[in-house]
Design a protein around this motif. Structure first.
Motif, PDB file in Angstrom:
ATOM      1  N   UNK A  31       0.855  -1.192   0.000  1.00 51.42           N
ATOM      2  CA  UNK A  31       0.000   0.000   0.000  1.00 51.42           C
ATOM      3  C   UNK A  31       0.888   1.238   0.000  1.00 51.42           C
ATOM      4  N   UNK A  32       0.900   1.927  -1.168  1.00 55.23           N
ATOM      5  CA  UNK A  32       1.748   3.119  -1.299  1.00 55.23           C
ATOM      6  C   UNK A  32       1.022   4.370  -0.818  1.00 55.23           C
ATOM      7  N   UNK A  33      -0.278   4.449  -1.085  1.00 52.17           N
ATOM      8  CA  UNK A  33      -1.051   5.637  -0.702  1.00 52.17           C
ATOM      9  C   UNK A  33      -2.427   5.213  -0.220  1.00 52.17           C
ATOM     10  N   UNK A  34      -2.997   6.033   0.646  1.00 53.82           N
ATOM     11  CA  UNK A  34      -4.366   5.814   1.116  1.00 53.82           C
ATOM     12  C   UNK A  34      -5.062   7.150   1.219  1.00 53.82           C
ATOM     13  N   UNK A  85     -11.853   3.609   1.815  1.00 54.27           N
ATOM     14  CA  UNK A  85     -10.596   4.265   1.471  1.00 54.27           C
ATOM     15  C   UNK A  85     -10.194   3.846   0.066  1.00 54.27           C
ATOM     16  N   UNK A  86      -9.531   4.778  -0.624  1.00 52.99           N
ATOM     17  CA  UNK A  86      -9.007   4.479  -1.952  1.00 52.99           C
ATOM     18  C   UNK A  86      -7.503   4.304  -1.811  1.00 52.99           C
ATOM     19  N   UNK A  87      -7.022   3.096  -2.141  1.00 52.74           N
ATOM     20  CA  UNK A  87      -5.613   2.755  -1.926  1.00 52.74           C
ATOM     21  C   UNK A  87      -4.892   2.584  -3.263  1.00 52.74           C
ATOM     22  N   UNK A  88      -3.664   3.016  -3.282  1.00 53.60           N
ATOM     23  CA  UNK A  88      -2.780   2.790  -4.422  1.00 53.60           C
ATOM     24  C   UNK A  88      -1.844   1.658  -4.007  1.00 53.60           C
ATOM     25  N   UNK A  99      -2.148  -0.608  -8.678  1.00 48.89           N
ATOM     26  CA  UNK A  99      -3.588  -0.773  -8.812  1.00 48.89           C
ATOM     27  C   UNK A  99      -4.315   0.177  -7.877  1.00 48.89           C
ATOM     28  N   UNK A 100      -5.482   0.623  -8.342  1.00 48.78           N
ATOM     29  CA  UNK A 100      -6.359   1.419  -7.471  1.00 48.78           C
ATOM     30  C   UNK A 100      -7.420   0.486  -6.916  1.00 48.78           C
ATOM     31  N   UNK A 114      -6.478  -0.739   7.272  1.00 52.02           N
ATOM     32  CA  UNK A 114      -5.616  -0.549   6.119  1.00 52.02           C
ATOM     33  C   UNK A 114      -4.872   0.780   6.244  1.00 52.02           C
ATOM     34  N   UNK A 115      -3.601   0.775   5.841  1.00 52.89           N
ATOM     35  CA  UNK A 115      -2.802   1.991   5.980  1.00 52.89           C
ATOM     36  C   UNK A 115      -1.615   1.942   5.024  1.00 52.89           C
ATOM     37  N   UNK A 116      -1.038   3.105   4.802  1.00 54.06           N
ATOM     38  CA  UNK A 116       0.138   3.190   3.946  1.00 54.06           C
ATOM     39  C   UNK A 116       1.303   2.431   4.586  1.00 54.06           C
TER      40      UNK A 116
END
Length: 776
Positions: free
Chosen positions: A50-53, A63-66, A74-75, A83-85
């Protein structure tokens, strides 16, 4: 007990063994496999990062995760609260099957979602948290985009086994691996050495022990410091969840995992609760009355080893410094002591009662090696150890007897090889041709004799690998043996008892010690530690008490006539067993009916004796003075000159106490009762002659003397004589007039009166000259 193939693989290399091989081996060595299952995560579930949240613009809980999966980002829309970066996660890609669902690219509240971040339950595993499963390197090196089922943890076999109570040594993954290693003739995996930390405080600076000699327990003490929040690795969580032992407290999770893995039992104490503001804790370890070990601190009980530990001293979420205690107590000590304690830790007793792991150093090292992965745990150097005070059990090995018992020629070298694989220490005599085996401590409670050694050898060989041999059957006379004769004697007596109107009664071999004492019977010196009830608190020394209680019960339930018998084991004061048979007849002779005009007669002594004669055959009576019998109606029973028992009426006071009336009882030894085979004799064709003789005897004169005196005459034609009447009136004063009937008969002729008169004169003369008796 549940474990996985990979968990087992930590201790034993199983690369060349499939699940079926392991199951067959476990069943062969006596570890019964209850169930198995294979669990493999679906394809197209990969490792992601998880790179971004960011918050979903149209949903507060989404949450929208990268998520980076190696070759692309993937989005993914995720609703998990945890869930977290910066997290490594399990990502289900398009086409992956999660349960009954196939993952597809979709829109969630207007936002594109190209996959799914998974929880443990969504992948088919037990629940480990609320939310998604966060990956770490405990499952292996994490590579982005790598299939999750390429990691052994997520492509594993689960095995559940059933263990018999004597196999406590296999109540751990290590114990099962140790047995399998012996079966496969493989070495266990080399243990990882736990390296003592540098620049930390030694255990001796904060902990001291005061120890009694000859303890029935062994101990290993360490000290651990917690400096912040703890989080156990994913692998441990998944395995603990699979066996139903995952708790909210991560400190306790470490102990549960180490115990299930190694079999070593742990206690953990809060240092501050023990020290009471002191810089050092002093623990006293002593042996109590039943052999158990108790640990005290400042005169307070901290724990009873193998049974429980006091909750006030246990670690908790606020514990900063903990004293860790690994322990083992001999199972028979736990069995003897546990019932004396209301406080019991059932999980601890379950393991210690069956025999836990004795290699405490291994268990502690395993636990601490897992803890070192957590940066917030500091381990003090060194340890306090208390070893075994008992020597190992040594069993002499008889190769010939082992081979004969097993039914296969194994040979001395084969036996030694198997025993060594099982951890036995082989001791060879000075002569070199005899040897014995020392039982490893972890099998102390199970291996006691040569028969147990045979069982171990058969387990390793495999019962199916022992060639069946045809038995040589030679028919023999099965009737000419003591076992059959004993059975037949008891069977015939029971049959005759039933034919005389008696019903069989069956009771426990236990009885009430208080009731036996009241009757005047001896009691067994052996004490029952855990009697069934207070009324059954001793081994019975007679059958009479149970029969009296049964008769009383029947009379209270409107029975008018009670005739019971029982045969079974009784014990003397030293608990030596013997077989006896007893009878009771009380109340009326028969039920009310037309023939007795609804007024049946009461049971009397002579009726009871007649029934006993029908059952036992001929017997003799001699004077007795038993306190629980009526002084006027009692006697010892003799058969073939041997005293076998007693007969008489229950003492009137005891009859009243037991709500009985006219209660006649008899008890005799089956061991002394000699059944003489019936022999057919020729009978005389000539008539018999009967004569009566009346004699005056003092009232305290026993008929037995008269009987013996007449027998000593050895009159050939005197076939029988018996007492037929006893008379007394005022004119006789202190004497009885007794009448004896004599039967004379000859095998070859009709007797003449002169012959009868001559015999009667001899009898009269001997009674007068030898006993001083005169005719009436």
């Amino acid at each position: 007990m549940i474990f996985t193939r990979t968990w087992l693989g930590e201790f034993l290399n199983l690369e060349n063994k499939n699940l079926n091989d392991i199951v067959v081996a476990l069943n062969s060595i006596g570890i019964e496999v209850d169930s198995t299952k294979s669990l493999k995560v679906s394809d197209k579930v990969v490792v992601g990062f998880v790179k971004e949240k960011t918050k979903h613009e149209n949903a507060t809980k989404l949450n929208v995760c990268k998520v980076d999966i190696g070759d692309e980002d993937l989005q993914i829309v995720c609703g998990a609260s945890n869930v977290d970066e910066g997290q490594f996660v399990a990502v289900a890609l398009e086409g992956a099957k999660i349960g009954d669902m196939t993952i597809k690219k979709t829109k969630l509240r207007g936002v594109d979602s190209e996959g799914m971040i998974c929880s443990s339950t969504e992948l088919g595993f037990e629940k480990i948290n609320d939310g998604i499963m966060i990956l770490d390197d405990s499952i292996g090196v994490l590579e982005l985009g790598k299939q999750l089922n390429a990691y052994p943890t997520f492509n594993d076999d689960f095995i559940e086994v059933e263990l018999t109570p004597n196999r406590g040594d296999c109540l751990s993954v290590y114990g099962v691996a140790r047995d399998l290693a012996a079966y496969f003739n493989e070495n266990l995996q080399k243990r990882k050495v736990f390296l003592e930390p540098n620049n930390t405080i030694g255990v001796g600076r904060v902990l001291r022990l005061n120890i009694d000699n000859s303890l029935n327990s062994i101990f290993n003490f360490r000290v651990v410091e917690f400096n912040g929040s703890l989080d156990i690795p994913l692998l441990l969580k998944l395995r603990l969840a699979s066996i139903g032992s995952l708790k909210d407290d991560d400190i306790l999770n470490y102990f549960s995992y180490a115990t299930h893995s190694t079999g070593v039992i742990f206690n953990a104490y809060d240092f501050n609760n023990l020290a009471q503001n002191e810089d050092i804790v002093s623990l006293n370890i002593s042996k109590l009355e039943n052999g158990e070990s108790v640990i005290t601190c400042n005169d307070e009980t901290v724990s009873v080893t193998g049974i429980y530990q006091e909750e006030k001293f246990s670690i908790n979420k606020n514990t900063k410094l903990a004293v860790i205690e690994a322990h083992y107590t001999f199972p028979e000590i736990v069995a003897l002591a546990k019932d004396f304690y209301k406080k019991q830790d059932l999980e601890t007793i379950y393991r210690s009662f069956r025999g836990s792991e004795t290699d405490l150093e291994f268990g502690v090292s395993y636990l601490l090696s897992k803890m070192t992965h957590c940066p917030n745990i500091s381990i003090y150097t060194s340890s306090h150890n208390i070893g075994f005070s008992k020597d190992k059990t040594e069993i002499k090995i008889n190769v010939e007897k082992i081979c004969k018992t097993i039914g296969a020629e194994i040979g001395e070298n084969g036996i030694i090889d198997i025993l060594k694989r099982l951890g036995f220490e082989i001791v060879v005599s000075k002569e070199g041709h005899l040897f014995s085996a020392k039982v490893p401590y972890y099998r102390y409670s199970d291996i006691k004799n040569l028969a147990d050694i045979c069982e171990e050898i058969v387990r390793m060989i495999g019962i199916d690998n022992i060639q069946a041999k045809r038995s040589l059957v030679v028919e023999k006379n099965r009737l000419d043996n003591s076992t059959y004769k004993t059975y037949k004697k008891a069977y015939d007596l029971k049959q005759r008892s039933v034919l005389n109107g008696y019903f069989e009664s069956i009771h426990y071999v236990l009885d009430s010690k208080e009731e036996l004492k009241k009757l005047g019977f001896e009691t067994v010196s052996l004490e029952l530690l855990n009697p069934i009830t207070q009324e059954l608190n001793s081994l019975r020394t007679t059958l009479i008490n149970h029969l009296l209680n049964s008769a009383s019960f029947n009379l209270k339930n409107s029975k008018k006539t009670v005739k019971l018998f029982e045969s079974g084991s009784v014990f003397d004061s030293n608990a030596n067993e013997s077989a006896k048979m007893a009878f009771i007849s009380c109340a009326y002779k028969e039920e009310a009916k037309i023939s007795n005009r609804a007024k049946p007669a009461l049971v009397d002594f002579y009726t009871f004796l007649t029934e006993l004669r029908n059952i036992l055959g001929d017997f003799q009576l001699k004077n007795s003075s038993l306190s629980f019998l009526s002084p006027y109606e009692q006697a010892f029973i003799y058969k073939n000159g041997i005293k076998i028992g007693f007969v008489g009426r229950l003492h009137l006071a005891l009859e009243k106490e037991r709500d009985l009336f006219n209660a006649y009882i008899c008890e005799f030894s089956l061991d002394k009762f000699d059944c003489v085979d019936k022999v057919a004799h020729m009978y005389s064709k000539f008539p018999s002659v009967s004569r009566d003789l009346s004699i005056l005897t003092p009232k305290d004169f026993g008929y037995e003397k008269i009987k013996e005196c007449i027998k000593e005459l050895n009159i050939d034609i005197l076939t029988d004589f018996r007492l037929v009447d006893i008379y007394s009136d005022e004119s006789l004063k202190d004497k009885y007039s007794i009448t004896i009937n004599f039967i004379f008969q000859d095998m070859n002729k009709t007797l003449e009166d002169s012959e009868i008169v001559s015999c009667m004169d001899k009898i009269i003369t001997v009674l007068k000259d030898k006993l001083g008796l005169s005719l009436r």
